[in-house]
Motif scaffolding. Sequence first.
Motif, PDB file in Angstrom:
ATOM      1  N   VAL A  95      28.978  37.089  53.588  1.00 24.25           N
ATOM      2  CA  VAL A  95      30.113  36.687  54.427  1.00 24.25           C
ATOM      3  C   VAL A  95      31.111  35.863  53.615  1.00 24.25           C
ATOM      4  CG1 VAL A  95      30.797  35.283  56.404  1.00 24.25           C
ATOM      5  CG2 VAL A  95      28.821  36.799  56.570  1.00 24.25           C
ATOM      6  N   GLU A  96      30.589  34.985  52.781  1.00 27.35           N
ATOM      7  CA  GLU A  96      31.481  34.148  51.968  1.00 27.35           C
ATOM      8  C   GLU A  96      32.264  34.989  50.970  1.00 27.35           C
ATOM      9  OE1 GLU A  96      28.946  31.230  50.291  1.00 27.35           O
ATOM     10  OE2 GLU A  96      28.958  29.933  52.074  1.00 27.35           O
ATOM     11  N   ARG A  97      31.621  36.021  50.407  1.00 30.21           N
ATOM     12  CA  ARG A  97      32.352  36.900  49.478  1.00 30.21           C
ATOM     13  C   ARG A  97      33.458  37.640  50.225  1.00 30.21           C
ATOM     14  NH1 ARG A  97      27.134  37.781  47.299  1.00 30.21           N
ATOM     15  NH2 ARG A  97      26.832  39.603  48.636  1.00 30.21           N
ATOM     16  N   ALA A  98      33.126  38.163  51.416  1.00 28.23           N
ATOM     17  CA  ALA A  98      34.151  38.853  52.202  1.00 28.23           C
ATOM     18  C   ALA A  98      35.275  37.895  52.564  1.00 28.23           C
ATOM     19  CB  ALA A  98      33.521  39.443  53.471  1.00 28.23           C
ATOM     20  N   THR A  99      34.912  36.664  52.856  1.00 31.82           N
ATOM     21  CA  THR A  99      35.921  35.655  53.190  1.00 31.82           C
ATOM     22  C   THR A  99      36.822  35.371  52.003  1.00 31.82           C
ATOM     23  OG1 THR A  99      34.381  34.647  54.773  1.00 31.82           O
ATOM     24  CG2 THR A  99      36.225  33.304  54.035  1.00 31.82           C
ATOM     25  N   ALA A 100      36.230  35.303  50.793  1.00 34.58           N
ATOM     26  CA  ALA A 100      37.022  35.050  49.585  1.00 34.58           C
ATOM     27  C   ALA A 100      38.002  36.194  49.328  1.00 34.58           C
ATOM     28  CB  ALA A 100      36.097  34.849  48.383  1.00 34.58           C
ATOM     29  N   ASP A 101      37.514  37.460  49.550  1.00 27.87           N
ATOM     30  CA  ASP A 101      38.413  38.613  49.366  1.00 27.87           C
ATOM     31  C   ASP A 101      39.581  38.554  50.349  1.00 27.87           C
ATOM     32  OD1 ASP A 101      36.731  39.483  47.402  1.00 27.87           O
ATOM     33  OD2 ASP A 101      35.605  40.866  48.714  1.00 27.87           O
ATOM     34  N   LEU A 102      39.271  38.240  51.595  1.00 26.61           N
ATOM     35  CA  LEU A 102      40.341  38.136  52.587  1.00 26.61           C
ATOM     36  C   LEU A 102      41.314  37.020  52.222  1.00 26.61           C
ATOM     37  CD1 LEU A 102      38.282  38.598  55.885  1.00 26.61           C
ATOM     38  CD2 LEU A 102      39.888  40.227  54.860  1.00 26.61           C
ATOM     39  N   GLN A 103      40.791  35.921  51.722  1.00 32.17           N
ATOM     40  CA  GLN A 103      41.669  34.817  51.344  1.00 32.17           C
ATOM     41  C   GLN A 103      42.565  35.200  50.185  1.00 32.17           C
ATOM     42  OE1 GLN A 103      41.774  31.822  53.027  1.00 32.17           O
ATOM     43  NE2 GLN A 103      43.631  31.525  51.812  1.00 32.17           N
ATOM     44  N   ALA A 104      42.002  35.984  49.234  1.00 29.54           N
ATOM     45  CA  ALA A 104      42.820  36.445  48.095  1.00 29.54           C
ATOM     46  C   ALA A 104      43.929  37.356  48.586  1.00 29.54           C
ATOM     47  CB  ALA A 104      41.931  37.165  47.079  1.00 29.54           C
ATOM     48  N   ASP A 122      46.530  35.281  50.147  1.00 32.27           N
ATOM     49  CA  ASP A 122      47.324  34.571  49.141  1.00 32.27           C
ATOM     50  C   ASP A 122      48.344  35.506  48.484  1.00 32.27           C
ATOM     51  OD1 ASP A 122      45.884  32.315  49.746  1.00 32.27           O
ATOM     52  OD2 ASP A 122      44.452  32.550  48.083  1.00 32.27           O
ATOM     53  N   SER A 123      47.912  36.769  48.174  1.00 33.90           N
ATOM     54  CA  SER A 123      48.852  37.710  47.543  1.00 33.90           C
ATOM     55  C   SER A 123      49.984  38.076  48.509  1.00 33.90           C
ATOM     56  CB  SER A 123      48.109  38.965  47.084  1.00 33.90           C
ATOM     57  OG  SER A 123      47.546  39.620  48.211  1.00 33.90           O
ATOM     58  N   LYS A 124      49.667  38.269  49.728  1.00 35.70           N
ATOM     59  CA  LYS A 124      50.684  38.571  50.730  1.00 35.70           C
ATOM     60  C   LYS A 124      51.605  37.384  50.972  1.00 35.70           C
ATOM     61  CE  LYS A 124      49.213  42.742  51.644  1.00 35.70           C
ATOM     62  NZ  LYS A 124      50.042  43.943  51.329  1.00 35.70           N
ATOM     63  N   ALA A 125      51.041  36.183  50.807  1.00 33.57           N
ATOM     64  CA  ALA A 125      51.858  34.992  51.036  1.00 33.57           C
ATOM     65  C   ALA A 125      53.013  34.938  50.038  1.00 33.57           C
ATOM     66  CB  ALA A 125      50.991  33.737  50.923  1.00 33.57           C
TER      67      ALA A 125
END
Length: 366
Positions: A242-251, A254-257
Amino acid sequence: MISEKSTKQELLDEYKRLVEDAKKQKVTVPADAKGMNSKNTKADILNAIRAIENAILNSRTVPISASSAPAPVAPSAPPTPTPTPKTAPAVTKEEDIELILLKQEIKDEIAALDAAKALKKKELAELLEIEQELTKFVTMINSSKNDNLTQEQAHAEQKAKQEADAKESLETCEAENQEDLDKAKEALEQVKADIEEKKKALAESREVETEQYTYNKTKEQKTEDDAWADDSAKRGEAIAEVERATADLQAQIDSKAELVAELTAKIDEIPTLIEKAKEEGATAKEKELGKEYGYQTNMAKKQAEVDAQSLQKQIDRLTADYNAVLAEKDAIQAKLDKAYEESNKLYMQTVQSTGGVKILNSSDKN
């Protein structure tokens, strides 16, 4: 006739009657016979009655004899009139009246004497009747005393016999009680011995049960610890995923931001570009006013409109891109929040499954 067989209430009624008689006859009630009531025993009330009867009897028993009886008064004979001598002078009228009066007085005295005689006879008869009643009463009292003495003697003998029987019964009961007490002591000693034996056996049984319980508890605890370790490892892997999936979503967010920031800057620059384009278009058209004013003016307006429409389309496109990126960002943020929530739930389930026995450290949580 009252006796020992009479009830206590009958004795009390007789006692009250005798007290009233004593008061009427002015006879002093003996001190030991005063104040009897229902709280006293029958024997005390009976003794008080006998004492009052004796007091009344003693006040009445005055010897009456014929010599002491008042002698009847014999009527005095009327005086014999002295014959008048023939030589006596003739009776006068006044003397005749006095003689008549004297005869009447003598007749009255004779009548009074006869009445007194009859009264004395009546009194004598009453006294003789009273004497006879007293004689009967004395005889009755003496008979009652003899009966009472006989009853008291029988009562004393009966009481002595009852006391002897009671003493014998008491001795028998004491012997039986002592025997029962000895048996009870023996039974108590046997019970104590049985209790000690049972306590010893129970202590041994409890020791064996304690050892078995300790072994079973240790084994059960080890099994639970192994199961918890396996379950914790599985949950840790799930949390890491779950944490890995969360990190991917956060990345991705961040790129979209960065793109959103670039688009936002371009959108903010659109009004400036529009004004600048208008100024540049106006300046270029003014230079051509001298040659082709009409044609160029229309063309410039059309070109300005085209440029404005082009810029508006660009603005709309950038706005749509911005909204799409913003929606995507919100969706990614929702997924990230859901992932965090699932991660927290998984973490809490991991802690609760241990029943508060295991304490997770920071490495376990991460």
